[in-house]
Design a protein around this motif. Structure first.
Motif, PDB file in Angstrom:
ATOM      1  N   LEU B  20     -34.401 -47.616 -22.756  1.00 31.30           N
ATOM      2  CA  LEU B  20     -36.515 -46.875 -22.904  1.00 31.30           C
ATOM      3  C   LEU B  20     -36.920 -47.166 -21.346  1.00 31.30           C
ATOM      4  O   LEU B  20     -36.508 -47.596 -20.814  1.00 31.30           O
ATOM      5  CB  LEU B  20     -37.613 -47.855 -24.081  1.00 31.30           C
ATOM      6  N   LYS B  24     -41.444 -44.267 -21.054  1.00 32.94           N
ATOM      7  CA  LYS B  24     -41.723 -44.489 -22.350  1.00 32.94           C
ATOM      8  C   LYS B  24     -42.736 -45.827 -23.121  1.00 32.94           C
ATOM      9  O   LYS B  24     -44.094 -45.878 -23.926  1.00 32.94           O
ATOM     10  CB  LYS B  24     -40.938 -43.346 -22.969  1.00 32.94           C
ATOM     11  N   GLU B  28     -45.480 -44.789 -25.072  1.00 39.72           N
ATOM     12  CA  GLU B  28     -46.284 -45.023 -25.985  1.00 39.72           C
ATOM     13  C   GLU B  28     -45.718 -46.920 -26.721  1.00 39.72           C
ATOM     14  O   GLU B  28     -46.947 -46.890 -27.765  1.00 39.72           O
ATOM     15  CB  GLU B  28     -44.796 -44.455 -26.950  1.00 39.72           C
ATOM     16  N   LYS B  40     -38.928 -35.418 -17.393  1.00 35.34           N
ATOM     17  CA  LYS B  40     -37.553 -36.134 -17.450  1.00 35.34           C
ATOM     18  C   LYS B  40     -36.849 -36.089 -16.920  1.00 35.34           C
ATOM     19  O   LYS B  40     -36.071 -36.892 -16.878  1.00 35.34           O
ATOM     20  CB  LYS B  40     -37.730 -36.334 -19.118  1.00 35.34           C
TER      21      LYS B  40
END
Ligand code: FES
Ligand code: FES
Ligand code: FES
Ligand code: FES
Lengths: 163, 906
Positions: B20, B24, B28, B40
């Motif tokens: 990850l 993220k 998240e 990204k």
């Protein structure tokens, strides 16, 4: 400290990390995203949070999640799992047994469970069977009628519920 | 593996990080959604955070490397410097769509940590990893300079102030929330039981899928459904992504998934799964075979009769679209001098920081689409057409937009999300990566122009402009674009004989769509460069030649013969020339060639007849004197919400804080076409102005009835109703209260349906000074003067911000941005911000902006729009400055360093 909890929910084996003091209701809603189960009082008085644990209805708001190790739990999402409605759900809709709908998941599960235990309940027994659930909208008349219609097999089981 | 680190001074422990990224993890796992994902790949900076005092792009940092680190994010409100930057960003107008803002503020934080009193140049250097597509960086630099406590002497445009609402500056709606990272874009919203859709794109630029096998992909656990170009279902019917009403008889030759794919961003299948990763895995597992067709990238080749047909019969999307006023050919014979030359403009990407995203929900009856759209009603029409649903079963809700510039006025992923939601009867999100955005997003139409004109006695006598449009693979907005570019030919220079002609061609390139300017920057580049070339050829003064030929107050639109509502383009040019110190066309020093470039331009306001171009608006007075405005404006950072508030507040004489404007939602809002064609100020602005005027009449009527007075004796002023003699009768709030609590029980409101009466011009002049490095051929645009005729300024700060942002896009159009393909395969090469080069903060010139402060006669309170006008004349001025500096004759944009090297023989 977190606990690992293993249980079967709606026929699926699930492992979830929980706080030792979590309520089953919170694990269902917050950790598993099963939002059909509602919180109406939080103290075991209204039945909005009804689920079926090992074949019996229970108020998930007063059930400690940690005590569910190995248990088999069914929630309202179970009934319409394949996109088709359970006869009890259909009957509730047809009988206008739901208005705001907040109490409905609990009532449907209580109704289903009642018929499982007693396929031929009298009106009195139906009233008794759903007495753990409160509804503020309907006056219960149509809810009782909805359960009766299912009892009287007005709805053919159409494979909605795989039992 | 467990990793321990701190985020905003709080301890965090994360397990099983896999691979990850920090971005993220923040978004998240920790629900810190201030950091955004613009690419990204480390190219945009929207994800910037501080790790142990260093500015980093969190999309590039792996979670497993965070052990022991301390991270600061935009949410760290306890840090005073972050708070202060949030405030200076807000009040300086440094925020438009706000998608770049959290990253910008973290970059600013890092700049000031290292250097508490930076120069503006140092600030620009420090911002070079952060892209912004809205602001042109000007006000961001100002905000940081302000936060450093230094005195900023920069001049701003001066606007005339009315009662206090018009002409005073106000930040964009929700500016502080945007600065705090709390403003929720679509990807920040939380949906329960959310599924994810992913798209399979075409394997090459032109071909046909012969076989497809989805069995393996279907078996992947978590995959719910797969839809493909092989299906013969309702989703395989033809549509047009640009349809805004079912009455539009546009050519429909595009499918959701195209078995005959026509560019490498064409979609051939989509998967819906329980997670994005699983959906992506399934997309990869779809097996298919295909045959290739010849790839045609060049319009000249595509036009040939024997060229391989990209669409049914040939590659002509439209031809012979144009109109002639007077007799152009005859008039050429009567001219002293004729000039003729070809010009070419390229495909340009929107480059908004937030890629396309949509979330759709289908509950078995109603399709609800949450999308950052510029056109809720247009999207609703299209969904009803595609899915054969009635209007009342489709609801489109505009979510917060992270920049759009036309991109979000045509469907790109919204129909896919909707289809997948219908298939699974649930909620589905489709979120494009930056590469996917470049692949399937639309582009500006590349145009080849032939410009010819004849001059007699120093004045235009006759002019003909022909255009060949490269539309990409599908019809889309072809016909609209034809008329959009041609319209601008008849609104700028006096000339009795003008004709235009358009041919639109299909090629195997990205589909062309609406991009800020919509034809105007292209034709303006061609015409203005032609005029500069002509003046250079003839040894004429390019300013004087223009002054001799330009429209002026009272000029008539040459095509429609209507008198323009206001034209001050000569004032723009004269003032721009006054503002520049260097009054010569070229000079040089040891290291550089310098050139001064000039261009003027025009952009329209609204769509104009025969297309229905109207906006309904309703205003309701509440019982406490506040008002609620139901009109549909799509705020995407350009400031339309505040614009509406200010107009209503000005007319009603109340504070603009007392005005609420509804967010676009097809279930509740009054109709308006979308936010395109610079129409929101002109059409919606006029619409709410009329509704506010009407509301005043209504309230006077009610007051007269309640207080038994004559209507003629009453006046409304600033929320109060008085007799003409000056005695207060009641406040508006009292009247409302009275009507709501006593018979006849009613609310006080007024509704109007306003139709655009005519399309006026927003005019501008740009003067640019560039220098070209003698050794490297590198161009640096040093200074840019922009003077605009936009009528009365409603919100000067946002007006400036729009112009600065437009300049940014115009500069890229001139010398850095180009959608490029591999010449052989037709594969898109510009798939990230490394290859698709947009100006960064340290590339920008010194900018000086003024407006001609003269009201328009029809515009709302005298205003005209500026959104697209902002960039219209930038590219030709820049190219002129280069041509002057080095004596070149560039007629093609972008002019890149390699072109200059080639010209200079370096
Ligand atoms: S919420 Fe559990 S009984 Fe009321
Ligand atoms: S339907 Fe509303 S509480 Fe039962
Ligand atoms: S998202 Fe990290 S740099 Fe663009
Ligand atoms: S405000 Fe910077 S990208 Fe929109």
């Amino acid at each position: 400290m977190k606990l690992m909890l293993n249980m079967t929910i709606n026929n699926e084996k699930i492992s979830v990390e929980i706080e030792p003091d979590s309520r089953l209701l919170d694990v269902l809603r917050d950790d598993l995203g099963l939002l059909g189960t509602k919180e109406g009082c939080g103290v075991g008085e209204c039945g909005a949070c009804t689920v079926i644990i090992d074949g019996k209805t229970a108020n998930s708001c007063v059930t400690l999640a940690a005590s569910m190790e190995g248990c088999d739990i069914k929630t309202i999402e179970y009934l319409s799992k394949n996109g088709k409605l359970h006869p009890m759900q259909k009957s509730f809709i047809d009988n206008s047994a739901l208005q705001c709908g907040f109490c409905t998941p609990g009532f449907v599960l209580s109704g289903v469970n009642l018929l499982e235990r007693n396929p031929n309940p009298t009106e009195e027994e139906i009233k008794e069977g759903i007495s753990g659930n409160i509804c503020r909208c309907t006056g219960y008349e149509q809810i009782v009628k909805a359960v009766e219609d299912v009892r009287d097999e007005k709805y053919i089981k159409d494979g909605a519920c795989d039992e | 593996m467990t990793v321990n680190f701190k985020v905003n001074n709080k301890k965090v422990e994360i397990k099983d990080l896999d691979n990850l990224s920090l971005l993220k993890i923040l978004r998240e796992h920790l629900s810190l959604k201030g950091a955004k994902c613009g690419c990204k790949t480390g190219d945009c900076g929207t994800c910037s955070v501080i790790i142990d005092g260093e500015l980093v792009r969190s999309c590039l940092v792996l979670g497993k490397n965070l052990e022991g680190k301390s991270i600061k994010t935009i949410e760290y409100y306890k840090d005073e410097k972050i708070r202060e930057l949030q405030e200076t960003f807000t009040r300086s107008g440094a925020i438009q769509c706000g998608f770049c803002t959290p990253g910008m503020i973290m970059a600013a934080y890092s700049i000031l940590e290292k250097n508490p009193k930076p120069t503006k140049k140092e600030i620009r250097e420090g911002l070079k990893y952060n892209l912004c597509r809205c602001t042109g960086y000007e006000k961001i630099v100002d905000a940081i300079y302000d936060a450093s406590g230094q005195v900023n002497t920069k001049k701003h445009i001066i606007a005339s102030v009315f009662k206090g609402n018009i002409g005073t500056s106000k930040p964009v709606q929700a500016a502080l929330e945007k600065a705090e990272g709390k403003f929720e874009y679509t990807d920040d919203l939380v949906f329960n039981n959310l599924y994810h859709g992913k798209i399979l794109f075409a394997p090459s630029a032109h071909g046909y899928i012969t076989k497809m096998n989805i069995e393996e992909a279907k078996k992947i656990e978590g995959v719910l459904d797969i839809v493909t170009c092989m299906d013969q279902e309702y989703w395989s019917k033809d549509f047009n992504c640009h349809i805004t009403s079912p009455f539009e008889k546009l050519v429909r030759n595009e499918k959701m998934f195209n078995r005959h794919f026509r560019y490498d961003g064409d979609k051939i299948a989509a998967v819906v799964a329980i997670s994005e990763e699983i959906a992506q895995k399934a997309v990869k597992a779809i097996e298919y075979e295909f045959k290739t067709y010849p790839v045609i990238l060049d319009v000249k080749k595509a036009m040939k009769d024997d060229s391989y047909p990209i669409q049914k019969d040939n590659n002509i999307a439209a031809r012979n679209i144009g109109y002639e006023i007077g007799n152009v050919e005859d008039a050429y014979k009567d001219c002293d001098i004729l000039f003729e030359k070809e010009y070419h403009t390229q495909k340009q990407s929107h480059g908004m920081m937030e890629p396309h995203i949509a979330v759709a929900n289908y509950d078995g009856e109603i399709l609800t689409l949450y999308a950052p759209t510029q056109n809720v009603f247009g999207f609703r029409s299209l969904m009803t057409e595609i899915f054969d649903l009635p209007y009342n079963k489709v609801r489109v809700i505009k979510t917060n937009i992270g920049g759009a510039f036309g991109a979000k006025s045509e469907v790109v992923v919204e129909h896919i999300a909707s289809l997948l939601a219908i298939r699974v009867k649930g909620t589905v999100k489709v979120n494009l990566s930056r590469k996917e955005e470049f692949l399937c997003g639309k582009t500006r139409t590349a145009i080849d122009f032939n410009v010819k004109f004849g001059v007699k006695n120093g004045k235009f006598k006759s002019m003909g402009i022909d255009a060949v449009l490269d539309r990409g693979g599908y019809y889309g907005s072809t016909i609209d674009l034809c008329y959009a570019w041609m319209d601008k030919v008849y609104k700028l220079y006096e000339c009795e004989n003008i004709k235009t002609n358009t041919i639109a061609i299909y090629t195997n390139t990205q589909n062309s769509g609406a991009v800020r300017g919509y034809g105007a920057p292209q034709v303006n580049f061609a015409r203005e460069t032609a005029i500069n070339d002509y003046c250079r050829d003839q040894g004429l003064d390019k300013i004087q030649f223009r002054l001799d030929n330009l429209f002026e107050q009272g000029s008539k639109d040459i095509a429609t013969k209507e008198t323009m509502t206001s034209v001050y383009v000569k004032d723009c040019l004269t003032r721009a020339y006054e503002m520049i110190e260097e009054k010569r066309n070229k000079w040089e020093d040891e290291n550089y060639y310098y050139g001064l470039g000039v261009a003027v331009g025009v952009h329209g306001n609204g769509i104009g007849l025969p297309v229905a171009d109207f906006a309904s608006s309703s205003i309701k007075y509440c019982a406490d004197g506040s008002v609620i405005v139901n009109t549909t404006v799509h705020d995407m950072g350009q400031g339309s919400t505040i614009m509406i508030k200010k107009i209503v507040a000005e007319v009603l004489g109340i504070d603009d804080d007392l005005v609420t404007v509804l967010n676009p939602d097809t279930n509740s809002n009054y109709y308006s076409n979308g936010a395109y064609a610079t129409r929101e100020t002109w059409v919606n602005g006029n619409s709410v102005k009329a509704a506010a005027d009407e509301l005043i009449k209504v309230i006077i009527n009610e007051t007269a009835e309640i207080h038994e007075k004559n209507i003629e004796d009453l006046i409304y002023l600033d929320g109060k109703i008085a007799t003409k003699a000056g005695d207060l009768v009641a406040t508006a709030a009292e009247v409302v209260l009275h009507r709501m609590h006593k018979p006849p029980f009613k609310e006080i409101e007024a509704t109007v349906h306003f139709t655009n009466p005519q399309v006026p011009g927003s005019y501008m002049a740009n003067i640019v000074i560039s220098k070209v490095d003698k050794k490297t051929g590198e161009v640096k645009v040093e200074k840019l003067i922009a003077v605009h005729d936009v009528g009365r300024a409603i919100n000067p700060m946002m007006l400036e911000g729009q112009i600065e942002g437009g300049i940014h896009m115009g500069l890229g159009f001139a010398i850095s941005e180009e959608v490029k393909y591999d010449k052989k395969t037709g594969k898109l090469e510009t798939i990230n911000f490394k290859k698709y080069k947009m100006f960064r903060a340290n590339d920008m010139p010194e900018i000086h902006i003024e407006i001609v402060n003269k009201p328009d006669s029809v515009g709302p309170l005298g205003a005209k729009g500026v959104g697209e006008a902002a960039l219209t004349a930038v590219a030709p001025a820049v190219i002129d400055s280069i041509n002057e500096a080095i004596g070149s004759n560039f007629n093609k944009i972008p002019v890149l360093q390699k072109d200059i090297q080639e010209f200079l023989g370096l």
